[in-house]
Design a protein around this motif. Structure first.
Motif, PDB file in Angstrom:
ATOM      1  N   PHE A   1      45.803  20.856  47.196  1.00  0.00           N
ATOM      2  CA  PHE A   1      45.269  19.592  47.702  1.00  0.00           C
ATOM      3  C   PHE A   1      44.391  18.948  46.634  1.00  0.00           C
ATOM      4  CE2 PHE A   1      45.559  22.622  51.244  1.00  0.00           C
ATOM      5  CZ  PHE A   1      46.509  21.974  52.039  1.00  0.00           C
ATOM      6  N   GLN A   2      44.465  17.639  46.558  1.00  0.00           N
ATOM      7  CA  GLN A   2      43.670  16.918  45.578  1.00  0.00           C
ATOM      8  C   GLN A   2      42.185  17.116  45.887  1.00  0.00           C
ATOM      9  OE1 GLN A   2      44.527  12.763  45.359  1.00  0.00           O
ATOM     10  NE2 GLN A   2      43.164  12.391  43.632  1.00  0.00           N
ATOM     11  N   GLY A   3      41.452  17.602  44.906  1.00  0.00           N
ATOM     12  CA  GLY A   3      40.039  17.873  45.103  1.00  0.00           C
ATOM     13  C   GLY A   3      39.751  19.216  45.753  1.00  0.00           C
ATOM     14  N   GLY A   4      40.788  19.883  46.275  1.00  0.00           N
ATOM     15  CA  GLY A   4      40.604  21.180  46.906  1.00  0.00           C
ATOM     16  C   GLY A   4      40.041  21.087  48.311  1.00  0.00           C
ATOM     17  N   VAL A   5      39.794  22.233  48.912  1.00  0.00           N
ATOM     18  CA  VAL A   5      39.218  22.331  50.251  1.00  0.00           C
ATOM     19  C   VAL A   5      37.782  22.822  50.101  1.00  0.00           C
ATOM     20  CG1 VAL A   5      39.352  23.482  52.493  1.00  0.00           C
ATOM     21  CG2 VAL A   5      41.452  22.781  51.314  1.00  0.00           C
ATOM     22  N   LEU A   6      36.851  22.030  50.621  1.00  0.00           N
ATOM     23  CA  LEU A   6      35.435  22.357  50.505  1.00  0.00           C
ATOM     24  C   LEU A   6      35.027  23.347  51.601  1.00  0.00           C
ATOM     25  CD1 LEU A   6      32.564  21.826  49.355  1.00  0.00           C
ATOM     26  CD2 LEU A   6      32.392  19.941  50.998  1.00  0.00           C
ATOM     27  N   ILE A   7      34.391  24.434  51.192  1.00  0.00           N
ATOM     28  CA  ILE A   7      33.888  25.429  52.143  1.00  0.00           C
ATOM     29  C   ILE A   7      32.387  25.596  51.906  1.00  0.00           C
ATOM     30  CG2 ILE A   7      33.982  27.843  52.860  1.00  0.00           C
ATOM     31  CD1 ILE A   7      36.881  27.918  52.092  1.00  0.00           C
ATOM     32  N   ASP A   8      31.626  25.511  52.966  1.00  0.00           N
ATOM     33  CA  ASP A   8      30.177  25.721  52.887  1.00  0.00           C
ATOM     34  C   ASP A   8      29.926  27.209  52.664  1.00  0.00           C
ATOM     35  OD1 ASP A   8      27.445  26.142  53.430  1.00  0.00           O
ATOM     36  OD2 ASP A   8      27.372  24.396  54.740  1.00  0.00           O
ATOM     37  N   SER A   9      29.387  27.556  51.489  1.00  0.00           N
ATOM     38  CA  SER A   9      29.192  28.967  51.158  1.00  0.00           C
ATOM     39  C   SER A   9      28.198  29.635  52.105  1.00  0.00           C
ATOM     40  CB  SER A   9      28.712  29.111  49.707  1.00  0.00           C
ATOM     41  OG  SER A   9      27.504  28.399  49.504  1.00  0.00           O
ATOM     42  N   GLN A  10      27.221  28.878  52.594  1.00  0.00           N
ATOM     43  CA  GLN A  10      26.248  29.433  53.523  1.00  0.00           C
ATOM     44  C   GLN A  10      26.923  29.821  54.840  1.00  0.00           C
ATOM     45  OE1 GLN A  10      22.984  26.793  54.491  1.00  0.00           O
ATOM     46  NE2 GLN A  10      21.536  28.486  54.504  1.00  0.00           N
TER      47      GLN A  10
ATOM     48  N   THR B   1      37.563  20.972  58.123  1.00  0.00           N
ATOM     49  CA  THR B   1      36.978  20.895  59.467  1.00  0.00           C
ATOM     50  C   THR B   1      37.317  22.132  60.281  1.00  0.00           C
ATOM     51  OG1 THR B   1      37.262  18.476  59.393  1.00  0.00           O
ATOM     52  CG2 THR B   1      36.814  19.475  61.537  1.00  0.00           C
ATOM     53  N   LEU B   2      38.569  22.565  60.196  1.00  0.00           N
ATOM     54  CA  LEU B   2      39.006  23.735  60.955  1.00  0.00           C
ATOM     55  C   LEU B   2      38.264  24.987  60.503  1.00  0.00           C
ATOM     56  CD1 LEU B   2      40.942  25.107  62.958  1.00  0.00           C
ATOM     57  CD2 LEU B   2      42.601  25.294  61.088  1.00  0.00           C
ATOM     58  N   ILE B   3      38.166  25.192  59.201  1.00  0.00           N
ATOM     59  CA  ILE B   3      37.500  26.391  58.679  1.00  0.00           C
ATOM     60  C   ILE B   3      36.019  26.385  59.048  1.00  0.00           C
ATOM     61  CG2 ILE B   3      36.819  27.590  56.563  1.00  0.00           C
ATOM     62  CD1 ILE B   3      39.489  26.650  55.341  1.00  0.00           C
ATOM     63  N   GLY B   4      35.385  25.223  58.925  1.00  0.00           N
ATOM     64  CA  GLY B   4      33.980  25.124  59.317  1.00  0.00           C
ATOM     65  C   GLY B   4      33.783  25.438  60.785  1.00  0.00           C
ATOM     66  N   GLY B   5      34.686  24.957  61.628  1.00  0.00           N
ATOM     67  CA  GLY B   5      34.604  25.247  63.054  1.00  0.00           C
ATOM     68  C   GLY B   5      34.807  26.716  63.363  1.00  0.00           C
ATOM     69  N   LEU B   6      35.754  27.349  62.684  1.00  0.00           N
ATOM     70  CA  LEU B   6      35.995  28.776  62.906  1.00  0.00           C
ATOM     71  C   LEU B   6      34.791  29.617  62.501  1.00  0.00           C
ATOM     72  CD1 LEU B   6      39.703  29.091  61.676  1.00  0.00           C
ATOM     73  CD2 LEU B   6      38.877  29.217  64.039  1.00  0.00           C
ATOM     74  N   MET B   7      34.139  29.233  61.405  1.00  0.00           N
ATOM     75  CA  MET B   7      32.973  29.992  60.959  1.00  0.00           C
ATOM     76  C   MET B   7      31.806  29.839  61.932  1.00  0.00           C
ATOM     77  SD  MET B   7      33.034  29.777  56.783  1.00  0.00           S
ATOM     78  CE  MET B   7      33.034  27.997  56.662  1.00  0.00           C
ATOM     79  N   THR B   8      31.645  28.648  62.504  1.00  0.00           N
ATOM     80  CA  THR B   8      30.642  28.470  63.560  1.00  0.00           C
ATOM     81  C   THR B   8      31.019  29.259  64.795  1.00  0.00           C
ATOM     82  OG1 THR B   8      30.107  26.254  62.743  1.00  0.00           O
ATOM     83  CG2 THR B   8      29.457  26.775  65.005  1.00  0.00           C
ATOM     84  N   GLY B   9      32.317  29.290  65.096  1.00  0.00           N
ATOM     85  CA  GLY B   9      32.797  30.018  66.263  1.00  0.00           C
ATOM     86  C   GLY B   9      32.518  31.504  66.194  1.00  0.00           C
TER      87      GLY B   9
END
Length: 309
Positions: A146-155, A7-15
């Motif tokens: 982390f189990q399953g890793g951290v998902l990052i939207d490549s777009q 959530t944090l990474i997605g927010g930073l990329m939008t920011g």
């Protein structure tokens, strides 16, 4: 923890995209003391131009390479934004020198309505696609932590990287080039800049073009993700509280505030939304900016903290 980081990474990329639009507000205000309320419409207008030129150029030239078509479409849209900057200075700004700020603000609102209508008349009002080859598949990182890793939207990641590169280029332009230093001089003191031979009219054209270029990149990225539609202009205006939060005269403030707003929107929607019925992402930035104004009217990074850059 992994979901929080997603959530944090997605927010930073939008920011980062918010910061890109906010830079347009800040640059124009610093150079000409004009609060450009048309910046959101400039994002829409530039995105429309990019989308339509990318369709028209292959049709006109028979070009089959999508890469070359996009490059030429971007160049054509950039030239259009340069012509727009020249017309705004020639037809509006030079006639409103030393007028009250309210008059200048109303002028930019009028420019916004004019661009919206002109863009719809010339480029159409449908939803258009900008295909710049952005990846669609998600990326998983930190799978060992982390189990399953951290998902990052490549777009979103590619969009953020494009925005970061443009921001870095703008910083280098203003810090290292003679034209950039002249623009900084104009931002500090118009009369002093004129006294040493810096032509204000030319500087205003340049800074409006730079703001238009940042609007073009933001519109291209948003158009690639969401399609080019008229809601982009209202989406771009989400950068307004970013400007207020960071400080209307601060370039670093626009960048940092964009990251704060982007991350804050996403985190508040996920973690506070269930308690208040959701929808926090729509108004979070405005409430945050209002709270900051009550304490620091010049914004977090206004002139009292850091010098103009």
């Amino acid at each position: 923890m992994g979901f929080f980081l997603e959530t944090l990474i997605g927010g930073l990329m939008t920011g980062v995209l918010y910061s890109l639009v906010a830079l347009g507000f800040v640059l124009i205000y610093k150079a000409s003391s004009v609060f450009n309320f048309a910046q959101g419409v400039m994002v829409l207008f530039a995105a429309l131009a990019m989308a339509r030129f990318s369709e028209w150029i292959p049709r006109w030239t028979g070009l089959e390479s999508k890469l070359m078509a996009n490059v030429l479409a971007f160049a054509a849209a950039a030239l259009l934004m340069l012509a727009l900057a020249w017309l705004i200075e020639r037809l509006a700004l030079r006639h409103l020198v030393n007028q009250p700020e309210a008059t200048l603000l109303m002028a930019t609102i009028g420019i916004g309505f004019l661009l919206e209508g002109f863009g719809q008349a010339v480029f159409g009002s449908n939803v258009y696609n900008i295909d710049i080859g952005m990846p669609k598949d998600p990326i998983f990182v930190a799978q060992d932590l982390f189990q399953g890793g951290v998902l990052i939207d490549s777009q979103e990641l590619v969009a953020a990287l494009i925005a970061v590169l443009l921001v870095a280029a703008l910083v280098l332009f203003f810090q290292k080039t003679p034209t950039g230093r002249a623009l900084r001089a104009v931002a500090d003191d118009h009369q002093a800049a004129q006294s040493v031979g810096i032509p204000l009219a030319r500087m205003w054209v340049i800074v409006w073009f730079v703001a238009g270029l940042s609007a073009l990149v933001a519109g291209m990225v948003w158009g690639s993700k969401l399609g080019v539609q008229f809601s982009i202009s209202s989406l771009a205006l989400r950068a307004l509280p970013v400007v207020i939060l960071g400080g209307l005269t601060s370039v670093p403030g626009a960048i940092i505030a964009g990251l704060i707003v982007g991350a804050g929107e996403k985190l508040s929607e996920i973690y506070l939304g269930p308690f208040v019925g959701g929808g926090i992402e729509v108004w979070f930035a405005y409430v945050l900016a209002l709270l900051v104004l009550l304490v620091r009217p010049q914004g977090l990074f206004g002139e009292k903290i850091i010098d103009r850059v």
